[in-house]
Each structure stands twice: as C-alpha cells, then as structure tokens.
Write an enzyme that holds these catalytic residues in place. Structure first.
Site, PDB file in Angstrom:
ATOM      1  CB  ILE A  34      -0.963   0.008   1.212  1.00  0.00           C
ATOM      2  CG1 ILE A  34      -1.885  -1.227   1.182  1.00  0.00           C
ATOM      3  CG2 ILE A  34      -1.810   1.287   1.216  1.00  0.00           C
ATOM      4  CD1 ILE A  34      -2.794  -1.364   2.413  1.00  0.00           C
ATOM      5  CB  SER A  55      22.597  -6.229   4.744  1.00  0.00           C
ATOM      6  OG  SER A  55      21.983  -7.418   4.320  1.00  0.00           O
ATOM      7  CG  ASP A  87      13.670  -0.805  12.388  1.00  0.00           C
ATOM      8  OD1 ASP A  87      12.633  -0.757  13.089  1.00  0.00           O
ATOM      9  OD2 ASP A  87      14.163  -1.862  11.963  1.00  0.00           O
ATOM     10  CG  LEU A 103       0.671   3.203   5.239  1.00  0.00           C
ATOM     11  CD1 LEU A 103       0.875   4.714   5.242  1.00  0.00           C
ATOM     12  CD2 LEU A 103       0.385   2.729   3.816  1.00  0.00           C
ATOM     13  CB  ALA A 128       2.413  -2.639  10.294  1.00  0.00           C
ATOM     14  CE1 TYR A 165      -1.206  -6.482  11.152  1.00  0.00           C
ATOM     15  CE2 TYR A 165      -3.381  -7.431  10.772  1.00  0.00           C
ATOM     16  CZ  TYR A 165      -2.436  -6.448  10.519  1.00  0.00           C
ATOM     17  OH  TYR A 165      -2.721  -5.428   9.642  1.00  0.00           O
TER      18      TYR A 165
END
Ligand code: NAD
Length: 333
Positions: free
Chosen positions: A16, A39, A63, A83, A85, A151
């Site tokens: 998305i 990496s 991050d 966004l 996740a 989740y």
C-alpha cells in the site's frame, strides 16, 4: 526535487505504501519515504516506480523501532503517513514480540516524533482485523474491538496509543482503518495474489486456507485515495477520529476463488491446505465495511468494483517480470 510540500511515509516500500507514494506525488507532494533498513540496500517496490515519480521521492533506510530513525524521517514534514507494520497473521503466531516492537512501540515512536517536532498531521494506519468477526453488519467505527490474533492485538495497541495521544496532548492524528486491500505488488501472504499468482504461474490446482470467511475487498488505488482523503481534509473534520475504508461489498473466500477463475478464464481445482487454516477462534469469519463516515467527511468512495480491481491485478501478475518477483510454489507466511 521541487519545492512542493514535503510529507513523510513509513512502510513506503511495501504494497500500500508504494501506491500511496505514487498517489502523493501525483497530487503535488514531495515524499520522504522510509524503507526498512536492510543489508541489500533494497528499496522494495519503490525501485519499480517510474523515474518522474522517483524524482520527487527521497528514500531513506530506517526502522520505526528506533526513535531517532523516525524523528529524522519526520523532520520538516507537513504530514506523516504511518503504514510500517508487520502484517501477516500466521507469522504473528510465531513471532509475537516482533509485532509488539514494530506495531506498538513503532507507533509510539511515530507519535512521540510528531509531538516533539510539532508535525501538523499524522495519518495512522489501523486494520479491519481489529474488529474481529462482525457482530453487526456493516461494521461502523463504533463496532466493538475484538482482537483474535497477535497481529490484530498489536495493531489495536497502536490505535489506542494514537487515540490517547490525541486525548492527552492534542496530537493531530487521524486513524484510517482499511478493510482488506488488494492489487498489484501485494505479497503472496494474502488470498488474492496467492490465487492469481498460482494461476498465472500455470497451476490449476489451487491450495488455500479456509474457504468460508467473508471479506470486503478494496482495490489498492482506492485505499491510497482514502489515505489522501484523510491526509488532506480540513484537520478539524478528521483529527482524533477513526475512519473505515471499504466498499460495503462482501464475498466469501470460496466464491472469490471461483470469481478469479472466471476472470482468468481458468478451470480451478481448489484444495484446502491444512497449514493455511487458522485456529478456530483466531479466524475472523466476517468483515464488511460501513465507510459512510469517511464518505461524509471527505467525499471518498471506491472507484473500482471487485471485477475492475481484479482485472488490473491479473494484468500485473500475468507480466512475467512481475511474476518473477514472487515465490508462487511455497506457502508465504
Ligand atoms: N493489505 C491489507 O489488506 C491491509 C488492510 C488493513 C490495514 N493494512 C495496514 O496497511 C499497512 C501497510 O500494509 P501492506 O499491506 O502494504 O503490507 P506490507 O508488508 O507490504 O507493508 C508494510 C511495510 O512496513 C515495513 N516495515 C516492517 N517493519 C518495519 C520496521 N520495523 N521499520 C520500518 N518499516 C518496517 C515493511 O518493510 C513493509 O514494506 C500496515 O500498517 C497494515 O497493517 C493492510
């Protein structure tokens, strides 16, 4: 880069997020786009965007679990779209700590950066999974939250933090709660790419999870427009609120597979794969959206029906260059 307004996007290299990045550039924004540090210096789907779009995109590796990384991303931005996740339900059974770190602590880091920097607006991303199996349909934003997987629980944790920051600090946050989204670039963890990918790769024997659950499938360009709608509406109309984004349509997974077979002109033999079936109480059996709050506040409504969205998705997966990016022969969790 032009002098257009700068917005920050986390999860920009994903499914998305990459469509939202395109939609933001198309509507006159510059985008500072976070791709998760790795990496390989991979920028995910951002690498496939056209050069004229990328000219307006500054890609940074980072991050959301790291507060400094998030702060650097948001510095100077007029709005942030969060966004990033971990999204796979099966993997959340195996690695729940990483879901809390990313989806809860990551969201906290974004909220703190917005608060400290005075970022004028944050669009936070929730999910229809937080509702659990529908108790009333269509599902409005007032439907109870019932988190049936780690989740969903981690996403609801992020949502509650967003609400609490608005209440406690007046943080200008708006939460978009998309229902199941599908389209080009989606990973093979979701049902539509799983089926289309297997058929496009030549298989007629489709392996899939439970065929009974129903979902409200929204085409990704429409979901991206929903993000833009809440990201650009007058702040006082949206701040502190949650908005469902979905079509109001409903189809079972079994009927969906048959429909994809029709769209792809393929006679499919559908098999339930035990590994893909979720624990009974964890499977969300029914989701269908009432998006009237979003429509009333912003005028948003979906521009694609299921067949139109599937046609564009099939065209994407039938391109050998695109299909080569996927592993259609394994169970992607
Ligand atoms: N796909 C759907 O049907 C759907 C429905 C409702 C809500 N959502 C939400 O929409 C958002 C985007 O989902 P998607 O379907 O595009 O999935 P996706 O996996 O393609 O995108 C998520 C992105 O977040 C990035 N990410 C993960 N951990 C990170 C970290 N620690 N730091 C920085 N980046 C990190 C990933 O690399 C990935 O690109 C998520 O918040 C998801 O919960 C998705």
């Amino acid at each position: 880069m032009t002098s257009a307004p700068l917005v920050a996007v986390t999860g920009a290299e994903g499914f998305i997020g990459s469509h939202l990045t395109e939609a933001l550039v198309a509507t006159g924004h510059r985008v500072r786009a976070m791709a998760q540090y790795n990496s390989f210096s991979s920028y995910g789907w951002l690498e496939t965007l056209p050069a004229d779009v990328l000219a307006e995109v500054e890609i940074v590796l980072g991050d959301v679990r790291d507060p400094g990384s998030v702060r650097g991303l948001l510095e100077g931005a007029e709005a942030a779209y969060h966004l990033a996740a971990l999204i796979a339900i099966p993997y959340s059974y195996q690695a729940p700590h990483s879901y809390v770190d990313t989806n809860v602590t990551g969201t906290l880091n974004v909220l703190e950066a917005v608060r400290q920097l005075g970022t004028p607006r944050l669009v936070h991303t929730s999910t229809s999974e937080t509702y659990g199996t529908a108790r009333t349909v269509p599902i409005t934003e007032d439907h109870p939250i019932n988190t049936q997987s780690p989740y969903a629980a981690s996403k609801a944790g992020g949502d509650r933090l967003a609400d609490s920051y608005h209440a406690s600090f007046g943080t200008p946050v708006v939460t978009l709660r998309p229902f199941n989204t599908f389209g080009p670039r989606q990973s093979m963890r979701a049902v539509i790419p799983t089926v289309i990918g297997q058929v496009a790769a030549g298989s007629r024997e489709i392996t899939i999870g439970d065929l009974r659950p129903t979902r409200d499938f929204t085409y990704v360009e429409d979901t991206a427009r929903a993000f833009l709608a809440v990201g650009t509406a007058p702040l006082e109309q949206v701040a502190g609120l949650t908005f469902n984004a979905g079509t109001g349509g409903e189809i079972s997974v079994g009927d969906l597979v048959r429909f994809i077979g029709k769209v792809m002109d393929a006679d499919l033999d559908v098999r339930e794969d035990e590994r893909r079936v979720r624990p009974a109480n964890s499977e969300v059996m029914r989701l269908v959206a009432d998006a009237s709050r979003l429509h009333a506040a912003t005028g948003w409504s979906p521009a694609h029906d299921l067949e139109q969205g599937l046609a564009k998705t099939v065209a994407f997966f039938r391109d050998p260059g695109n299909l080569a990016r996927y592993k259609t022969d394994i169970y992607n969790i």
